[in-house]
Write a protein that holds these residues in place. Sequence first.
Motif, short mmCIF file in Angstrom:
data_model
loop_
_atom_site.label_atom_id
_atom_site.label_comp_id
_atom_site.label_asym_id
_atom_site.label_seq_id
_atom_site.Cartn_x
_atom_site.Cartn_y
_atom_site.Cartn_z
N ALA A 163 0.77 -1.24 -0.06
CA ALA A 163 -0.01 0.15 0.08
C ALA A 163 0.70 1.27 -0.01
O ALA A 163 0.33 2.43 -0.17
N VAL A 164 2.02 1.20 0.37
CA VAL A 164 3.03 2.34 0.32
C VAL A 164 3.74 2.63 -1.07
O VAL A 164 4.57 1.60 -1.56
N GLY A 165 3.43 3.58 -1.61
CA GLY A 165 4.23 4.00 -2.82
C GLY A 165 5.64 4.32 -2.75
O GLY A 165 5.52 5.29 -1.65
N LEU A 166 6.55 4.32 -3.84
CA LEU A 166 7.70 4.70 -3.83
C LEU A 166 7.52 6.38 -3.72
O LEU A 166 8.54 6.91 -3.03
N ASN A 167 6.72 6.76 -4.34
CA ASN A 167 6.57 8.30 -4.25
C ASN A 167 6.28 9.05 -2.88
O ASN A 167 6.93 10.02 -2.45
N GLU A 168 5.19 8.29 -2.31
CA GLU A 168 5.02 8.59 -0.89
C GLU A 168 6.06 8.51 0.01
O GLU A 168 6.49 9.38 0.89
N VAL A 169 7.11 7.20 0.04
CA VAL A 169 8.41 7.40 0.81
C VAL A 169 9.40 8.48 0.52
O VAL A 169 9.84 9.15 1.44
N LEU A 170 9.52 8.70 -0.81
CA LEU A 170 10.45 9.46 -1.18
C LEU A 170 9.91 11.21 -0.84
O LEU A 170 10.86 11.91 -0.39
N GLN A 171 8.82 11.40 -0.93
CA GLN A 171 8.34 12.61 -0.57
C GLN A 171 8.49 12.90 0.80
O GLN A 171 8.96 13.86 1.41
N ALA A 172 7.77 11.89 1.76
CA ALA A 172 8.24 11.98 2.96
C ALA A 172 9.74 12.16 3.74
O ALA A 172 10.01 12.86 4.61
N ALA A 173 10.49 11.49 2.82
CA ALA A 173 11.94 11.69 3.16
C ALA A 173 12.43 12.78 2.83
O ALA A 173 13.68 13.05 2.88
N GLN A 174 11.71 13.57 1.97
CA GLN A 174 12.16 14.82 0.98
C GLN A 174 13.37 14.42 0.35
O GLN A 174 14.36 15.12 0.20
N VAL A 175 13.50 13.42 -0.70
CA VAL A 175 14.12 12.99 -1.63
C VAL A 175 13.66 13.22 -2.82
O VAL A 175 12.67 12.80 -3.02
#
Length: 198
Positions: free
Chosen positions: A28-40
């Motif tokens: 359920a977790v998209g890569l874009n969501e992870v990268l946005q949250a990590a500010q990468v």
Amino acid sequence: MGVPEIRNVKQSILDVAKLLVSHKGFSAVGLNEVLQAAQVPKGSFYHYFGSKDAFGVALLDGYFETYLQDMAYIFTTTGLSERQKLDRYWQQWIENQTGETDARKCLAVKLGAEVADLSEPMRLALHRGTAGVIDCLSRSLSRGVQDKSVVLKGDAYHAGHQLYYLWLGASVMAKITGTITPFDHALSMTHTVLMSLP
């Protein structure tokens, strides 16, 4: 970008992902969501991880590394019998699974059924990690037999497997029932396996 900075960015991605995945699951977790949250930047994911599977393996390997360090801390505490250390471990298990934060939730519980059929590399990472946990438990049980704080009907290796499976199942049932009752049953059965009163 230097090696320390790459390592820090990679770890930042994994730290953020662990929180998201602990809450929502891996699929359920998209890569874009992870990268946005990590500010990468979005395009940089594959600079740090070769694939989403490789990312999942790194996430699990890091989780189990920390988990085993936490176990080592408990089981090297001085002034306690091995049984007392085991009791402390089970209590911490309950607190981690019933606490408010997702940060310390067990990824083996959260992801075991979800990713084992989807990703062979992640299944193997789960297998390696859980085998390490069982080994640590088995060695503690063996020491408990030696210091006479634990009495087992069988060998410590078998008991380590039995208890880990019991607690993993209790964690799943606690999620299903929305209660801590499965942990009460797990504690009771654990005391039975250890052949001594709580």
